[in-house]
Design a protein around this motif. Structure first.
Motif, PDB file in Angstrom:
ATOM      1  N   ILE A 105       0.831  -1.214   0.000  1.00  0.00           N
ATOM      2  CA  ILE A 105       0.000   0.000   0.000  1.00  0.00           C
ATOM      3  C   ILE A 105       0.863   1.262   0.000  1.00  0.00           C
ATOM      4  O   ILE A 105       0.611   2.204  -0.756  1.00  0.00           O
ATOM      5  CB  ILE A 105      -0.947  -0.002   1.218  1.00  0.00           C
ATOM      6  CG1 ILE A 105      -2.066  -1.022   1.012  1.00  0.00           C
ATOM      7  CG2 ILE A 105      -1.541   1.377   1.437  1.00  0.00           C
ATOM      8  CD1 ILE A 105      -3.044  -0.668  -0.092  1.00  0.00           C
ATOM      9  N   SER A 106       1.869   1.297   0.847  1.00  0.00           N
ATOM     10  CA  SER A 106       2.697   2.504   0.919  1.00  0.00           C
ATOM     11  C   SER A 106       3.437   2.735  -0.397  1.00  0.00           C
ATOM     12  O   SER A 106       3.582   3.880  -0.845  1.00  0.00           O
ATOM     13  CB  SER A 106       3.687   2.416   2.083  1.00  0.00           C
ATOM     14  OG  SER A 106       4.559   1.314   1.926  1.00  0.00           O
ATOM     15  N   SER A 107       3.893   1.630  -1.047  1.00  0.00           N
ATOM     16  CA  SER A 107       4.563   1.774  -2.343  1.00  0.00           C
ATOM     17  C   SER A 107       3.592   2.292  -3.390  1.00  0.00           C
ATOM     18  O   SER A 107       3.944   3.148  -4.216  1.00  0.00           O
ATOM     19  CB  SER A 107       5.144   0.432  -2.794  1.00  0.00           C
ATOM     20  OG  SER A 107       6.158  -0.005  -1.921  1.00  0.00           O
ATOM     21  N   MET A 108       2.374   1.761  -3.362  1.00  0.00           N
ATOM     22  CA  MET A 108       1.368   2.197  -4.335  1.00  0.00           C
ATOM     23  C   MET A 108       1.059   3.683  -4.165  1.00  0.00           C
ATOM     24  O   MET A 108       1.073   4.458  -5.129  1.00  0.00           O
ATOM     25  CB  MET A 108       0.092   1.359  -4.177  1.00  0.00           C
ATOM     26  CG  MET A 108       0.243  -0.084  -4.644  1.00  0.00           C
ATOM     27  SD  MET A 108      -1.172  -1.130  -4.195  1.00  0.00           S
ATOM     28  CE  MET A 108      -2.477  -0.406  -5.188  1.00  0.00           C
ATOM     29  N   ILE A 109       0.794   4.093  -2.928  1.00  0.00           N
ATOM     30  CA  ILE A 109       0.417   5.491  -2.682  1.00  0.00           C
ATOM     31  C   ILE A 109       1.575   6.426  -2.998  1.00  0.00           C
ATOM     32  O   ILE A 109       1.394   7.478  -3.614  1.00  0.00           O
ATOM     33  CB  ILE A 109      -0.066   5.667  -1.232  1.00  0.00           C
ATOM     34  CG1 ILE A 109      -1.409   4.938  -1.045  1.00  0.00           C
ATOM     35  CG2 ILE A 109      -0.200   7.142  -0.876  1.00  0.00           C
ATOM     36  CD1 ILE A 109      -1.962   4.995   0.369  1.00  0.00           C
ATOM     37  N   LYS A 110       2.784   6.025  -2.625  1.00  0.00           N
ATOM     38  CA  LYS A 110       3.955   6.878  -2.862  1.00  0.00           C
ATOM     39  C   LYS A 110       4.170   7.110  -4.356  1.00  0.00           C
ATOM     40  O   LYS A 110       4.379   8.238  -4.811  1.00  0.00           O
ATOM     41  CB  LYS A 110       5.195   6.239  -2.248  1.00  0.00           C
ATOM     42  CG  LYS A 110       6.466   7.060  -2.446  1.00  0.00           C
ATOM     43  CD  LYS A 110       7.655   6.364  -1.800  1.00  0.00           C
ATOM     44  CE  LYS A 110       8.926   7.165  -2.026  1.00  0.00           C
ATOM     45  NZ  LYS A 110      10.108   6.491  -1.422  1.00  0.00           N
ATOM     46  N   GLY A 133     -12.858  10.759   4.419  1.00  0.00           N
ATOM     47  CA  GLY A 133     -13.641   9.525   4.513  1.00  0.00           C
ATOM     48  C   GLY A 133     -12.933   8.470   5.328  1.00  0.00           C
ATOM     49  O   GLY A 133     -13.571   7.660   6.021  1.00  0.00           O
ATOM     50  N   LEU A 134     -11.618   8.459   5.265  1.00  0.00           N
ATOM     51  CA  LEU A 134     -10.855   7.497   6.069  1.00  0.00           C
ATOM     52  C   LEU A 134     -11.024   7.804   7.551  1.00  0.00           C
ATOM     53  O   LEU A 134     -11.211   6.898   8.367  1.00  0.00           O
ATOM     54  CB  LEU A 134      -9.374   7.564   5.684  1.00  0.00           C
ATOM     55  CG  LEU A 134      -8.406   6.734   6.523  1.00  0.00           C
ATOM     56  CD1 LEU A 134      -8.753   5.254   6.460  1.00  0.00           C
ATOM     57  CD2 LEU A 134      -6.974   6.954   6.080  1.00  0.00           C
ATOM     58  N   LEU A 135     -10.982   9.075   7.895  1.00  0.00           N
ATOM     59  CA  LEU A 135     -11.145   9.447   9.298  1.00  0.00           C
ATOM     60  C   LEU A 135     -12.540   9.068   9.806  1.00  0.00           C
ATOM     61  O   LEU A 135     -12.697   8.537  10.906  1.00  0.00           O
ATOM     62  CB  LEU A 135     -10.930  10.952   9.470  1.00  0.00           C
ATOM     63  CG  LEU A 135      -9.524  11.475   9.147  1.00  0.00           C
ATOM     64  CD1 LEU A 135      -9.496  12.987   9.349  1.00  0.00           C
ATOM     65  CD2 LEU A 135      -8.475  10.800  10.015  1.00  0.00           C
ATOM     66  N   LYS A 136     -13.558   9.332   8.972  1.00  0.00           N
ATOM     67  CA  LYS A 136     -14.917   9.012   9.396  1.00  0.00           C
ATOM     68  C   LYS A 136     -15.114   7.505   9.537  1.00  0.00           C
ATOM     69  O   LYS A 136     -15.792   7.037  10.448  1.00  0.00           O
ATOM     70  CB  LYS A 136     -15.915   9.597   8.394  1.00  0.00           C
ATOM     71  CG  LYS A 136     -15.964  11.127   8.409  1.00  0.00           C
ATOM     72  CD  LYS A 136     -16.968  11.661   7.423  1.00  0.00           C
ATOM     73  CE  LYS A 136     -17.056  13.192   7.493  1.00  0.00           C
ATOM     74  NZ  LYS A 136     -18.007  13.744   6.511  1.00  0.00           N
ATOM     75  N   ALA A 137     -14.502   6.733   8.594  1.00  0.00           N
ATOM     76  CA  ALA A 137     -14.641   5.281   8.672  1.00  0.00           C
ATOM     77  C   ALA A 137     -13.923   4.731   9.893  1.00  0.00           C
ATOM     78  O   ALA A 137     -14.357   3.755  10.502  1.00  0.00           O
ATOM     79  CB  ALA A 137     -14.078   4.639   7.398  1.00  0.00           C
ATOM     80  N   ALA A 138     -12.811   5.381  10.253  1.00  0.00           N
ATOM     81  CA  ALA A 138     -12.015   4.872  11.360  1.00  0.00           C
ATOM     82  C   ALA A 138     -12.476   5.388  12.712  1.00  0.00           C
ATOM     83  O   ALA A 138     -12.124   4.817  13.742  1.00  0.00           O
ATOM     84  CB  ALA A 138     -10.545   5.261  11.154  1.00  0.00           C
ATOM     85  N   ALA A 139     -13.288   6.445  12.709  1.00  0.00           N
ATOM     86  CA  ALA A 139     -13.660   7.110  13.958  1.00  0.00           C
ATOM     87  C   ALA A 139     -14.189   6.165  15.033  1.00  0.00           C
ATOM     88  O   ALA A 139     -13.818   6.286  16.210  1.00  0.00           O
ATOM     89  CB  ALA A 139     -14.679   8.211  13.666  1.00  0.00           C
ATOM     90  N   PRO A 140     -15.053   5.192  14.697  1.00  0.00           N
ATOM     91  CA  PRO A 140     -15.595   4.333  15.765  1.00  0.00           C
ATOM     92  C   PRO A 140     -14.539   3.480  16.451  1.00  0.00           C
ATOM     93  O   PRO A 140     -14.746   3.032  17.576  1.00  0.00           O
ATOM     94  CB  PRO A 140     -16.609   3.444  15.018  1.00  0.00           C
ATOM     95  CG  PRO A 140     -16.941   4.196  13.772  1.00  0.00           C
ATOM     96  CD  PRO A 140     -15.684   4.906  13.403  1.00  0.00           C
ATOM     97  N   ASN A 208      -8.490   4.979  -0.787  1.00  0.00           N
ATOM     98  CA  ASN A 208      -7.384   5.911  -0.943  1.00  0.00           C
ATOM     99  C   ASN A 208      -6.616   5.647  -2.233  1.00  0.00           C
ATOM    100  O   ASN A 208      -6.243   6.575  -2.964  1.00  0.00           O
ATOM    101  CB  ASN A 208      -6.462   5.788   0.267  1.00  0.00           C
ATOM    102  CG  ASN A 208      -5.577   7.001   0.458  1.00  0.00           C
ATOM    103  OD1 ASN A 208      -4.386   6.868   0.604  1.00  0.00           O
ATOM    104  ND2 ASN A 208      -6.174   8.183   0.473  1.00  0.00           N
ATOM    105  N   VAL A 209      -6.378   4.362  -2.541  1.00  0.00           N
ATOM    106  CA  VAL A 209      -5.685   4.003  -3.782  1.00  0.00           C
ATOM    107  C   VAL A 209      -6.514   4.432  -4.985  1.00  0.00           C
ATOM    108  O   VAL A 209      -5.986   4.998  -5.950  1.00  0.00           O
ATOM    109  CB  VAL A 209      -5.406   2.482  -3.827  1.00  0.00           C
ATOM    110  CG1 VAL A 209      -4.897   2.074  -5.205  1.00  0.00           C
ATOM    111  CG2 VAL A 209      -4.399   2.091  -2.753  1.00  0.00           C
TER     112      VAL A 209
END
Length: 551
Positions: A105-110, A133-140, A208-209
């Motif tokens: 994932i980090s290689s893909m995003i970079k 959206g990542l923050l909202k999905a992770a919030a719980p 994110n990707v």
């Protein structure tokens, strides 16, 4: 989209620290053309219904060691970058990581971020505002304190700013610009470590990707879907890491508009799987569930293989002359077509033993190392030396028997009695294998004498003569095992038999078969001190050289 590939010339890959791609010598360009069209249509097709235009696809590119997988993937990725979002990941170089999923994932995003024009070194908001959206999905599942630690700002404030449409390309906290891309990566590492939040974290990662792929295409009017993700060298990773990476990345394979190409020597990867799950485990079936299809490269010819991987110029006539090494058969047809006979004869020997690519490269390297350690040699039988090197590589027990016996001897092997030559002939590829000898018959013997010293002039022309490989080996092996007197008697007998045939029929018998000339030609060059022990010593010395698994 039609892409022009031209791999006939070397090319400089500026993106990869000025790596140079040599010219394609294994005819791989045609595979790049075919697979590009195939995968591009699998990943994106305008003709499909709107909700089906973008699809995911996973291809296993299968080729054995030495077949040039890495060269192919790197050059293919390089050419595709002008037209598609492209990510290349060398799994082996990163198998020190404890988290294969984050490695991918980090290689893909970079790499996607760079292609979208967002330099990782600039302190700007490096992900689209949909990262919210990542923050909202992770919030719980993510405590505000932990998130604040990773982001440097309370995630609720970011979401509030987004709601007020105050978030843009830069985000500041107490006057400090925050790199949201790095912060997101750290936060996701924490999310993945938490079992209950893993599923949501992976969904957020895939989103994110997708957004980065969209950003790359949006920035470049010349690029289109799908994105190509190349994962190389997986079979070279330690077994546990290779299996973990497969298990991890299966969660991200189903990203719409993204195609994955995972290059492996599938047979070796199956061994890695069995090392983890046990020999009785169905590794082939296990690997099959990760891929939509498998594409297997046709094995390159031995001649092309050794031209790519070995210093074959050291088998050339010029190099051997510098070393003052005379080979038998001659390495070069000096009169007619400047064709390397040695290289072609070696490939016949390799074919006879049905060597793998790895073994071909290994045996050729040993042969060349032997030549490098020699000089001023009046006769080196390079075909016979290759035969012994191959035999030792394939079957050490049979090799030992051959070194101790004539090939016409009846010996016990595997609880059965065999004539050695017949046992070798049982190998599936030995039948009808011919090598080429460049011969000058008049220099071998100018006159054939009968016992009464009446003679016949040798009228055979210089040129190329064919000879059955097994018969050639049998003749040479016998010649090297007998003493000088026996050798001379052998040659005299051959000479007289030929002269007698001329005297009886008054016309020359057809000796266009090179086998007739093998012993006389070899005897004329080979010094008495060069015998079977000499060749065995050369083989034993060179066979300690093992090729490391590097393409």
């Amino acid at each position: 989209m039609t892409i022009s590939f031209n791999w006939s010339e070397p090319e400089l890959n500026i993106d990869s620290k000025y790596e140079t791609f040599p010219a394609d010598q294994l005819d791989r360009e045609k595979y790049a053309k075919f697979l590009t069209t195939f995968l591009a249509k699998q990943g994106y097709d305008d003709a499909r219904d709107s909700d089906q235009k973008k699809r995911n696809y996973v291809l296993n590119l299968n080729a054995e060691w030495g077949a040039g997988k890495s060269y192919f993937l790197k050059r293919w990725a390089h050419d595709l970058k002008e037209h598609y979002p492209v990510v290349y990941i060398d799994a082996w170089k990163q198998d020190y990581s404890d988290d294969p999923l984050m490695t991918v994932i980090s290689s893909m995003i970079k790499q996607l971020r760079t292609q979208a024009g967002k330099d990782a070194d600039k302190a700007i908001f490096k992900v689209s505002r949909k990262f919210v959206g990542l923050l909202k999905a992770a919030a719980p599942t993510l405590a505000r304190g932990i998130a604040t630690k990773y982001l440097g700002v309370d995630p609720l404030k970011i979401m509030e700013m987004a709601d007020d449409e105050a978030i843009g390309e830069n985000i500041n906290s107490n006057g400090k610009s925050i790199d949201m891309g790095l912060a997101a990566q750290k936060m996701v590492e924490h999310l993945i470590s938490e079992h209950d939040s893993k599923s949501k974290a992976i969904d957020s990662l895939k989103l994110n990707v997708e957004q980065w792929v969209e950003a790359v295409i949006g920035k470049n009017n010349t690029k289109s879907y799908p994105a190509f993700i190349f994962i190389d060298e997986l079979d070279r990773c330690r077994p546990s890491y290779a299996v973990e990476m497969l298990e991890a990345i299966k969660h991200i394979f189903n990203i719409p508009g993204v195609v994955f190409v995972v290059a492996t020597d599938t047979e070796q990867l199956q061994h890695a799987v069995k090392a983890i799950y046990g020999e009785g485990f169905n590794a082939k079936q296990y690997l099959g569930r990760f891929f939509n299809s498998r594409y297997t490269f046709k094995a390159p010819s031995y001649e092309k293989l050794i031209n790519v991987h070995c210093d074959v110029y050291k088998l050339s006539d010029d190099y051997l002359k510098q070393k003052e090494i005379i080979t038998f058969p001659d390495s070069l047809d000096q009169i007619h077509n400047d064709e390397r006979i040695t290289l072609k004869n070696l490939t016949v020997v390799y074919d006879a033993f049905s060597l793998s690519a790895r073994q071909v490269i290994q045996v050729t390297d040993r042969l060349i190392a032997t030549i490098d350690n020699m000089s001023n040699v009046p006769c080196l039988n390079i075909v016979y030396l290759a035969f012994l090197l191959c035999l030792r590589e394939k079957d050490t027990e049979l090799y030992d028997l051959v070194c101790k016996n004539k090939l016409t001897n009846d010996v016990k092997f595997n609880n059965n009695s065999y004539i050695l030559a017949n046992h070798i002939a049982l190998m599936p590829f030995w039948k009808n294998m011919d090598i080429t000898l460049y011969l000058q018959p008049s220099l071998i013997t100018d006159v054939f004498y009968m016992k009464n010293r009446h003679g016949y002039t040798n009228t055979w022309n210089d040129g190329n003569y064919k000879c059955n490989l097994l018969k050639f080996i049998t003749e040479i092996h016998h010649h090297l095992q007998i003493n000088k007197e026996e050798r001379n008697n052998d040659i005299l007998r051959i000479n007289q038999e030929y002269a007698r045939s001329l005297g009886q029929s008054m016309m020359e018998t057809d000796y266009s078969n090179g086998q007739f000339w093998v012993k006389p030609a070899f005897n004329k060059l080979n010094p008495p001190t060069f015998n079977i022990s000499t060749y065995k010593d050369l083989v034993e010395l060179a066979s300690n050289l093992d090729h490391i698994d590097e393409e």
